[in-house]
Structures are given as C-alpha cells and as structure tokens.
Design an enzyme around this catalytic site. Structure first.
Site, PDB file in Angstrom:
ATOM      1  N   LYS A   1       0.840  -1.205   0.000  1.00  0.00           N
ATOM      2  CA  LYS A   1       0.000   0.000   0.000  1.00  0.00           C
ATOM      3  C   LYS A   1       0.884   1.269   0.000  1.00  0.00           C
ATOM      4  O   LYS A   1       2.098   1.169  -0.053  1.00  0.00           O
ATOM      5  CB  LYS A   1      -0.950  -0.023   1.200  1.00  0.00           C
ATOM      6  CG  LYS A   1      -1.746  -1.331   1.343  1.00  0.00           C
ATOM      7  CD  LYS A   1      -2.736  -1.567   0.206  1.00  0.00           C
ATOM      8  CE  LYS A   1      -3.255  -2.991   0.130  1.00  0.00           C
ATOM      9  NZ  LYS A   1      -4.142  -3.405   1.191  1.00  0.00           N
TER      10      LYS A   1
HETATM   11  C1  LIG Z   1      -5.063  -4.512   1.594  1.00  0.00           C
HETATM   12  C2  LIG Z   1      -6.527  -4.449   1.610  1.00  0.00           C
HETATM   13  C3  LIG Z   1      -7.281  -4.826   2.731  1.00  0.00           C
HETATM   14  C4  LIG Z   1      -6.694  -5.508   3.915  1.00  0.00           C
HETATM   15  O1  LIG Z   1      -5.634  -4.870   4.490  1.00  0.00           O
HETATM   16  P1  LIG Z   1      -4.588  -5.718   5.361  1.00  0.00           P
HETATM   17  O2  LIG Z   1      -3.760  -4.635   5.994  1.00  0.00           O
HETATM   18  O3  LIG Z   1      -3.810  -6.561   4.411  1.00  0.00           O
HETATM   19  O4  LIG Z   1      -5.350  -6.513   6.355  1.00  0.00           O
HETATM   20  C5  LIG Z   1      -8.651  -4.629   2.684  1.00  0.00           C
HETATM   21  N1  LIG Z   1      -9.267  -4.122   1.617  1.00  0.00           N
HETATM   22  C6  LIG Z   1      -8.585  -3.773   0.508  1.00  0.00           C
HETATM   23  C7  LIG Z   1      -9.333  -3.202  -0.650  1.00  0.00           C
HETATM   24  C8  LIG Z   1      -7.204  -3.939   0.469  1.00  0.00           C
HETATM   25  O5  LIG Z   1      -6.536  -3.610  -0.652  1.00  0.00           O
END
Ligand SMILES: *Cc1c(COP(=O)(O)O)cnc(C)c1O
Length: 379
Positions: free
Chosen positions: A183
């Site tokens: 991210k």
């Molecule tokens: C990455 C992601 C999540 C989950 O996040 P984590 O930190 O990996 O638990 C949820 N929704 C979307 C759309 C994501 O891209």
C-alpha cells in the site's frame, strides 16, 4: 539481463529504519506514545477528527463493522471488485454481505446498483476506492441518508486521494486504511480506522483491546489495577515501533503520490491512442492516489497469455481482483454465483495491474510500456 519490476513495492529509507530503532531502545515498544502520535498524524493528514491504529487493515474493517453495530442477519452492501477482507469483515460480525455491481469504466461501486440491493435488513454501504480512486460519495451519501444507513469506506487503496477536494478518511462515516507493504505507506502490517464520530472511535479503541475501556498506561497513571471489560474485543493492537515507521513514512506520502500520478500520466499517454489497452477512467472531480494502475485488454487478446508473457519478461503484473462473490466460500455460504455482478465478472476476465510504485524510474516505466506494446501488438 533486465531486473524484475514488481507490481508494487515499499520504500524504506535510513531515516525510517532509525525511527524504528529509536523506539526499540525506548521504554515502550507497544501501547506507548507512538500510537497516539501516529493516529494524530494520520488524522491531521486526512482531515478526520478521530483515528484508531490497529494491527492491519482487516482489523480496521472488523472494528468498523463492530462500531457500526453490524450483527446477526444485518446486510451490508459491498462491491465485488475488492479484496475479500472488505466483505469478510461483515461476516465476522454475523452480517451478510450483499454485492452491488461496479461501473464498467472505473470499476467503482455503482450507486444505481446499490439502490437496487437495499432491503429492510440493510444497515450500511461500504464503498471501496478501487485502485486509488474515490467512489462517487455524494451519490452514495444521498442513498444512505435517504434510507438511514451508514456510509462506510474501505480506503485501503486510497490514502491521500481526494473527492471534490476532500481527503479520503474524512468523507464516509468511517474509513479504513491499510499499511501493508504494497500500500502507499507501510508499518509492515498495520491499519487505521478514521471517523468524525467520537462514539465510533471509542468503540473501536475498546474493540482493539479486548473490550477493555482503559489501557495499561492509563491505569499506571491512576496507580490502579482495576479495569472493566465491557464488550467482547480482540487483540488488534499495533506496536510502537510500527507506528514510528508509519510516522516516518507519512512525511513522504505527498511526494510519493505525486510520483504515482506522474507514472500514471506516462501510462495514460502511452495507451491513449492504442486500441488494445484501455486504462480505467477517472472522474473529473477526484484526485486518484493510484495504489494500482489497472489496464483492460481488448477482446481479441488472451489475458492469461499476456499475463504470463509479461511475467516471463520480468514485469511483475497481477490481477485485482477475482470478484469476491465467485470465491468458493461465498458460493457455498451465501449462494452467490456467476451472473450476479456481470460488469465486475466481465471486467475481471480482461484486467491486469501493471507495476506502480513511487521508486519506479522513468526507464522502468518505459520498459513496462514497450514490453506491453510488444506483447499485445503481435496479435
Ligand atoms: C489490503 C486491503 C485490505 C486488507 O488490508 P490488510 O492490511 O492486508 O489486512 C482490505 N481491503 C482492501 C481493498 C485492500 O486492498
């Protein structure tokens, strides 16, 4: 030999590392002062009043569904074009995810489809800012207001994006961020729930720590051992050294988003007059933070072949996402099937996420473009 270009990658500098080391040498490595500081920094950045840092983005979504009061049998409307965590969080609370199809041009939840899915059991709508572009929040708000529903946002792709000049995190009733390495900014694993509602924030804080209303430091200050567990919570805490990393990363976010937007502009330009590749379209009233750059292949191209040839050329492509309602768990448990969200299903057959991360050089971007042109140009 060309090196492998991943589809996404974190940037960790020496100052990030130093900030983590400093905390490791301090008195508190969890439940310490860095948690508040990271929460305040992200709240200030996104314009939300309150924020609750948790162990990952999925925990933020779970805390969100809990604070929203989602319980047995409640329906929450969600798009299928997302990571399964979005709707899984509804199920953790005993709720039922109801999928509303996306718009063909942006793959964002379609307000008209949301309207069709509302039932007496609907409690909330969760929008997903797919690839980094904010959803049509005004249209969604009109629907949720009319029906007395909460408007929630999975902004795990879109920290720093803007909808009508307003930053993601302060638009919906509650918003979830993820700090997974792929991210925009990372804490290794981490997440945050953003809200302007004090009650939601308090609920999420208790939820993060077993449903206990005071934390260790507060009790220490009071010189008291007593605590009350008032609701059922989890251990969704994040550590201080992770938050130190997050604070350090956040300072770089505005520049990183600019770089992502530059890369996107280069891709846009390259594919503008090329009929075999169509990028997703952007609404004119948003600033896209570009977590992903998603292209759609023309009908005559075989996505599987293009995908494996790109991988063989060391271009780290990926596919986001298999529509959630098509996963075996959802089919078995909720009776979902093909045909329920035709737009997402058709898009899924043709999409590929190509490399997008701030440390990409212009030469990397050019290599992705020329390799794509070469591979798709042959058929
Ligand atoms: C990455 C992601 C999540 C989950 O996040 P984590 O930190 O990996 O638990 C949820 N929704 C979307 C759309 C994501 O891209």
């Amino acid at each position: 030999m060309d090196s492998f270009i991943p589809y996404g990658r974190q940037c960790i500098d020496d100052d990030d590392i130093q900030s983590v080391v400093d905390v490791l040498k301090s008195d508190f490595i969890t439940t310490g002062p860095m948690i508040d500081r990271f929460e305040e920094a992200v709240a200030e950045f996104s314009g939300a009043k309150f924020s609750v840092a948790v162990s990952n983005g999925t925990a933020a979504l779970h805390a969100m569904m809990n604070a929203a009061g989602i319980s047995e049998g409640d329906e929450v409307i969600a798009p299928p074009m997302t990571f399964a965590a979005t709707s899984n969080a509804v199920i953790y609370q005993g709720g039922i995810p109801v999928f509303a199809d996306v718009k063909a041009d942006s793959l964002l939840i379609d307000p008209d489809e949301v309207r069709k899915k509302i039932s007496p059991k609907t409690k909330a709508v969760i929008a997903v800012d797919y690839a980094g572009q904010p959803c049509d929040y005004d249209a969604l708000r009109e629907i949720t207001d009319k029906h007395g529903l909460l408007l929630l946002s999975d902004a795990c792709h879109s920290i720093g994006s803007e909808y009508k000049k307003q930053k993601t995190g302060s638009i919906a009733d509650m918003t979830a961020f993820s700090f997974h390495p792929v991210k925009h900014i990372t804490t290794g694993e981490g997440g945050m729930l953003m809200t302007n509602n004090l009650e939601f924030a308090q609920k999420a804080k208790a939820f993060r720590g077993h449903g206990i209303t005071t934390d260790y430091r507060q009790r220490e200050k009071l010189g008291n051992w007593h605590y009350d567990m008032v609701s059922l919570g989890y251990n969704y805490r994040i550590t201080d050294f992770q938050c130190a990393l997050g604070i350090s990363q956040l300072k770089k976010l505005p520049n990183w988003i600019k770089r992502r937007q530059q890369i996107a502009a280069k891709y846009d330009e390259a594919f503008k007059d090329y009929d075999k590749i169509s990028p997703l379209s952007n609404s004119s009233n948003v600033s896209n933070a570009y977590h992903l750059y998603v292209i759609r292949l023309s009908d005559n191209l075989d996505r599987g072949k293009v995908f494996s040839r790109l991988r063989n050329s060391k271009i780290g492509v990926n596919v986001h996402y298999i529509p959630v309602h098509l996963h075996p768990y959802y089919r078995e448990k909720f009776g979902t099937s093909e045909g329920m969200c035709p737009v997402a299903e058709a898009a899924y057959e043709k999409i590929i996420s190509i490399p997008m991360f701030p440390a990409m050089t212009d030469a990397d971007v050019d290599r992705v473009i020329s390799t794509l042109m070469e591979i798709t140009g042959e058929t």
